[in-house]
Design an enzyme around this catalytic site. Structure first.
Site, PDB file in Angstrom:
ATOM      1  N   PHE A 137       0.861  -1.192   0.000  1.00 42.72           N
ATOM      2  CA  PHE A 137       0.000   0.000   0.000  1.00 42.72           C
ATOM      3  C   PHE A 137       0.892   1.234   0.000  1.00 42.72           C
ATOM      4  O   PHE A 137       1.727   1.406   0.895  1.00 42.72           O
ATOM      5  CB  PHE A 137      -0.908   0.020   1.231  1.00 42.72           C
ATOM      6  CG  PHE A 137      -1.848   1.195   1.252  1.00 42.72           C
ATOM      7  CD1 PHE A 137      -3.063   1.145   0.588  1.00 42.72           C
ATOM      8  CD2 PHE A 137      -1.507   2.357   1.924  1.00 42.72           C
ATOM      9  CE1 PHE A 137      -3.930   2.239   0.603  1.00 42.72           C
ATOM     10  CE2 PHE A 137      -2.357   3.450   1.934  1.00 42.72           C
ATOM     11  CZ  PHE A 137      -3.570   3.379   1.270  1.00 42.72           C
ATOM     12  N   ASP A 221       9.615   2.496   1.067  1.00 40.40           N
ATOM     13  CA  ASP A 221       8.488   3.237   1.618  1.00 40.40           C
ATOM     14  C   ASP A 221       8.508   3.072   3.140  1.00 40.40           C
ATOM     15  O   ASP A 221       8.130   2.031   3.675  1.00 40.40           O
ATOM     16  CB  ASP A 221       7.188   2.682   1.026  1.00 40.40           C
ATOM     17  CG  ASP A 221       5.942   3.406   1.539  1.00 40.40           C
ATOM     18  OD1 ASP A 221       6.009   4.007   2.626  1.00 40.40           O
ATOM     19  OD2 ASP A 221       4.901   3.332   0.862  1.00 40.40           O
ATOM     20  N   LYS A 250       3.671  10.307   8.295  1.00 38.81           N
ATOM     21  CA  LYS A 250       3.094   9.817   9.539  1.00 38.81           C
ATOM     22  C   LYS A 250       3.839  10.273  10.793  1.00 38.81           C
ATOM     23  O   LYS A 250       3.760  11.422  11.182  1.00 38.81           O
ATOM     24  CB  LYS A 250       2.971   8.291   9.481  1.00 38.81           C
ATOM     25  CG  LYS A 250       1.848   7.803   8.544  1.00 38.81           C
ATOM     26  CD  LYS A 250       1.619   6.332   8.671  1.00 38.81           C
ATOM     27  CE  LYS A 250       0.480   5.838   7.766  1.00 38.81           C
ATOM     28  NZ  LYS A 250      -0.847   6.236   8.221  1.00 38.81           N
TER      29      LYS A 250
END
Length: 415
Positions: A137, A221, A250
């Site tokens: 994702f 990522d 994040k």
């Protein structure tokens, strides 16, 4: 004032892509949240690995207040001290060396969009292929959705941006797919949205060797795994490799929106003026807050705390002895509790009733991503609440699975 409930307001006014909201939170303090009725919850999701310092941490509050009172935004025609300081800090923490460079955006999706363009700049027309992993994702924008290896998320938005291929998360599949037409390989060290699934042993080491041989970029990522969450500053460091680029978001901002692409080596020279940009990316307010968050993580040794508390949670969850727990995946404070039944949503609902916030990554995995600041008190509180939540669901399973013909015989939860 209206006579409607907050649920009715949300259902009427908010885009429905998120489904029904589960609660109305009005305040946070440390590792706890408080809803509109004043009820207290232990937050072991932290905004999905975002609130590194928990809620209303004095360092976060002070950084927002001080910078907002000084300078918030001037556009990327100009530089600001917080922007330059954060870029230098990220280069140091990631170990890029002096040649590294940083691009700032506002989210993980924006960071991965920048990575997508970095790959295209590297590959040109001679290298049109980009490899990512099935189950991965990387975002929900049209570009990052193409990178995301989840066909169900793509179905309503076809056709996807061409050139992206999703392969199995095995060294053999990567070796078979790589050739001199691959611009980049983009992977998560731990697939959070897939259920906190770790890559096979030695995968990143092999990926670095294979991409170097093929002339492809290796992009990691780190949006969910970065900023100390896995017990290292960045999860790629656990493998002892040096990638060509990493993406961040994040936990770096601790609750303030920010994302970044950090480049290493020759990848640092691919962007040139006019090839990418962002109006808000890298503004003084966001970079000041992120700098303060990272400084506190470093000062308080929260990276080591993540490693230690992760092991404490593993042992504690295993020690509960629940027949619903089949195993634990992940690293540091990004953990996936594998369930023996597809009842993750029921566990999440039961947990909320007991005053605990966790997440169902899929039907049979509970994702835990608490603040990096948790200590013994929060771990013990979590174990008590999680045990009660599992018991609630287990009792419901026993009732559901008891044969009508033998009501006097207690049913057992199947192994």
């Amino acid at each position: 004032m209206t006579d409607t409930t907050w649920q009715e307001d949300a259902g009427r006014d908010l885009v429905r892509s998120f489904g029904d909201r589960m609660a109305l939170f009005v305040r946070g303090e440390g590792s706890h949240l408080f809803d509109d009725a004043g009820r207290r919850y232990l937050d072991f999701l932290a905004g999905i690995a975002v609130d590194s310092l928990g809620h209303a941490h004095p360092v976060f509050v002070d950084a927002v207040s001080r910078q907002a009172a000084t300078l918030a935004h001037v556009s990327n025609y100009f530089a600001t001290p917080p922007q330059l300081a954060l870029a230098a800090r990220l280069k140091r923490l990631a170990g890029t060396g002096p040649e590294g460079r940083v691009y700032f955006g506002n989210s993980g999706a924006e960071a991965n969009e920048a990575a997508f363009k970095l790959a295209r700049l590297h590959g040109g027309s001679a290298r049109p292929r980009i490899l990512t992993l099935k189950g991965g994702f990387h975002g929900r924008t049209m570009g990052t959705l193409a990178l995301t290896g989840k066909p169900a998320l793509q179905a309503d938005f076809l056709p996807m941006t061409p050139g992206v291929e999703h392969i199995d998360a095995t060294i053999e599949a990567l070796e078979a797919a790589l050739d001199d037409r691959v611009a980049a390989v983009l992977v998560e060290p731990i697939q959070g949205e897939a259920g906190v699934v770790e890559l096979p042993e030695g995968y990143l080491t092999a990926a670095r060797r294979l991409t170097e041989a093929s002339g492809s970029l290796l992009i990691i990522d780190e949006i969910q795994t970065g900023a100390g969450r896995t017990g290292e500053w960045f999860a790629f460091q656990r493998a002892g490799i040096v990638p060509d680029a990493i993406t961040l978001a994040k936990g770096m901002g601790g609750g303030f929106p920010i994302g970044a692409l950090v480049t290493f080596g020759h990848a640092s020279d691919l962007f040139f003026p006019g090839t990418h940009g962002s109006t808000f990316g890298g503004n003084a307010l966001a970079t000041a807050v992120a700098g303060a968050v990272l400084d506190e993580i470093e000062r308080a040794d929260l990276v080591q705390n993540a490693a230690a508390r992760g092991e404490q949670l593993r042992a504690g969850i295993t020690g509960l002895g629940s027949p619903l727990v089949g195993g634990i995946r992940g690293a540091g404070l990004l953990l996936g509790v594998a369930l023996t039944h597809p009842v993750a949503k029921a566990v999440v609902a039961a947990a909320q009733e007991h005053g605990l916030i966790v997440n169902a990554a899929n039907d049979d995995t509970i994702r835990l991503a608490p603040p990096l600041t948790i200590g013994d008190a929060e771990v013990n509180e979590f174990l008590a609440l999680f045990d009660a939540s599992l018991a609630t669901v287990r009792d419901a399973l026993i009732l559901d699975e008891t044969p009508d013909a033998t009501p006097d015989t207690p049913a057992e939860v199947p192994a």
